[in-house]
Design a protein around this motif. Structure first.
Motif, PDB file in Angstrom:
ATOM      1  N   ALA A  28       1.041  -1.095  -0.513  1.00 50.38           N
ATOM      2  CA  ALA A  28       0.369   0.577   0.275  1.00 50.38           C
ATOM      3  C   ALA A  28       1.143   0.528  -0.034  1.00 50.38           C
ATOM      4  O   ALA A  28       0.848   1.678  -0.426  1.00 50.38           O
ATOM      5  N   HIS A  29       1.949   1.419   0.353  1.00 48.73           N
ATOM      6  CA  HIS A  29       2.876   2.784   0.664  1.00 48.73           C
ATOM      7  C   HIS A  29       4.111   3.101  -0.455  1.00 48.73           C
ATOM      8  O   HIS A  29       4.733   3.526  -0.265  1.00 48.73           O
ATOM      9  N   THR A  30       3.944   1.855  -1.243  1.00 49.51           N
ATOM     10  CA  THR A  30       4.578   1.413  -2.780  1.00 49.51           C
ATOM     11  C   THR A  30       4.220   2.794  -3.302  1.00 49.51           C
ATOM     12  O   THR A  30       3.456   2.999  -4.019  1.00 49.51           O
ATOM     13  N   ASP A  63     -10.141  13.789 -10.464  1.00 45.14           N
ATOM     14  CA  ASP A  63     -10.280  13.353  -9.237  1.00 45.14           C
ATOM     15  C   ASP A  63      -8.508  12.744  -9.362  1.00 45.14           C
ATOM     16  O   ASP A  63      -7.828  12.142  -9.186  1.00 45.14           O
ATOM     17  N   VAL A  64      -8.022  13.316 -10.436  1.00 48.35           N
ATOM     18  CA  VAL A  64      -7.188  13.191 -10.831  1.00 48.35           C
ATOM     19  C   VAL A  64      -5.917  13.824 -10.479  1.00 48.35           C
ATOM     20  O   VAL A  64      -5.301  14.952 -10.682  1.00 48.35           O
ATOM     21  N   ASP A  65      -4.853  13.091  -9.083  1.00 52.36           N
ATOM     22  CA  ASP A  65      -4.409  14.505  -9.063  1.00 52.36           C
ATOM     23  C   ASP A  65      -2.894  13.266  -8.072  1.00 52.36           C
ATOM     24  O   ASP A  65      -2.921  12.668  -8.076  1.00 52.36           O
ATOM     25  N   GLY A  66      -2.340  14.222  -7.884  1.00 55.40           N
ATOM     26  CA  GLY A  66      -1.083  13.983  -7.242  1.00 55.40           C
ATOM     27  C   GLY A  66      -1.807  12.410  -6.096  1.00 55.40           C
ATOM     28  O   GLY A  66      -0.242  12.067  -6.228  1.00 55.40           O
ATOM     29  N   ASP A  67      -2.108  12.456  -5.341  1.00 56.56           N
ATOM     30  CA  ASP A  67      -2.735  11.862  -4.611  1.00 56.56           C
ATOM     31  C   ASP A  67      -3.075  10.891  -4.932  1.00 56.56           C
ATOM     32  O   ASP A  67      -3.173   9.657  -4.373  1.00 56.56           O
ATOM     33  N   LEU A  68      -3.730  10.900  -5.419  1.00 55.22           N
ATOM     34  CA  LEU A  68      -4.503   9.635  -6.405  1.00 55.22           C
ATOM     35  C   LEU A  68      -3.386   8.487  -6.348  1.00 55.22           C
ATOM     36  O   LEU A  68      -3.163   7.778  -6.574  1.00 55.22           O
ATOM     37  N   ALA A  74      -3.458   4.147  -2.706  1.00 53.21           N
ATOM     38  CA  ALA A  74      -3.821   5.270  -3.110  1.00 53.21           C
ATOM     39  C   ALA A  74      -5.062   4.661  -4.348  1.00 53.21           C
ATOM     40  O   ALA A  74      -6.078   5.281  -4.623  1.00 53.21           O
ATOM     41  N   LEU A  75      -3.487   4.235  -5.171  1.00 51.42           N
ATOM     42  CA  LEU A  75      -4.628   4.037  -6.694  1.00 51.42           C
ATOM     43  C   LEU A  75      -5.674   2.135  -6.606  1.00 51.42           C
ATOM     44  O   LEU A  75      -6.930   2.864  -7.047  1.00 51.42           O
ATOM     45  N   THR A  76      -5.010   1.388  -5.692  1.00 55.33           N
ATOM     46  CA  THR A  76      -6.483   0.699  -5.616  1.00 55.33           C
ATOM     47  C   THR A  76      -6.699   1.167  -4.992  1.00 55.33           C
ATOM     48  O   THR A  76      -8.165   0.545  -5.299  1.00 55.33           O
ATOM     49  N   ASP A  77      -7.129   1.682  -4.025  1.00 54.83           N
ATOM     50  CA  ASP A  77      -8.336   1.928  -3.162  1.00 54.83           C
ATOM     51  C   ASP A  77      -9.091   3.033  -4.095  1.00 54.83           C
ATOM     52  O   ASP A  77     -10.550   2.915  -3.793  1.00 54.83           O
TER      53      ASP A  77
END
Length: 85
Positions: A28-30, A63-68, A74-77
């Motif tokens: 999850a943190h990769t 929705d597409v930003d650096g956090d996503l 983050a991408l999987t969630d």
């Protein structure tokens, strides 16, 4: 039922051309965008399009930003949240 995490791994492997072993080691943190040299701005569009196609979802541009794109988790969630709608 589709395992979202497996689909995200497959998309990253296929689009970015990275090995099975490497993508299987993701947690999850990769870090993704900015952390993987293969995951550049051009690859972002391809990854998101593949996720839409394989999961039958629609990703909102807003929705597409650096956090996503920051981490595998983050991408999987995000992908999972779109499938459930």
């Amino acid at each position: 039922m589709t395992n979202i995490e497996d689909v995200v791994r497959e998309v990253l492997r296929d689009v970015l051309g990275i090995s099975d072993a490497r993508v299987e080691a993701f947690d999850a943190h990769t870090g993704l965008f900015g952390a993987l040299p293969e995951f550049d701005s051009i690859a972002v569009a391809a990854v998101l399009t593949e996720l839409e196609d394989r999961l039958g979802i629609l990703i909102d541009e807003d929705d597409v930003d650096g956090d996503l794109l920051a981490t595998f988790g983050a991408l999987t969630d995000y992908a999972a949240s779109k499938v459930r709608r």
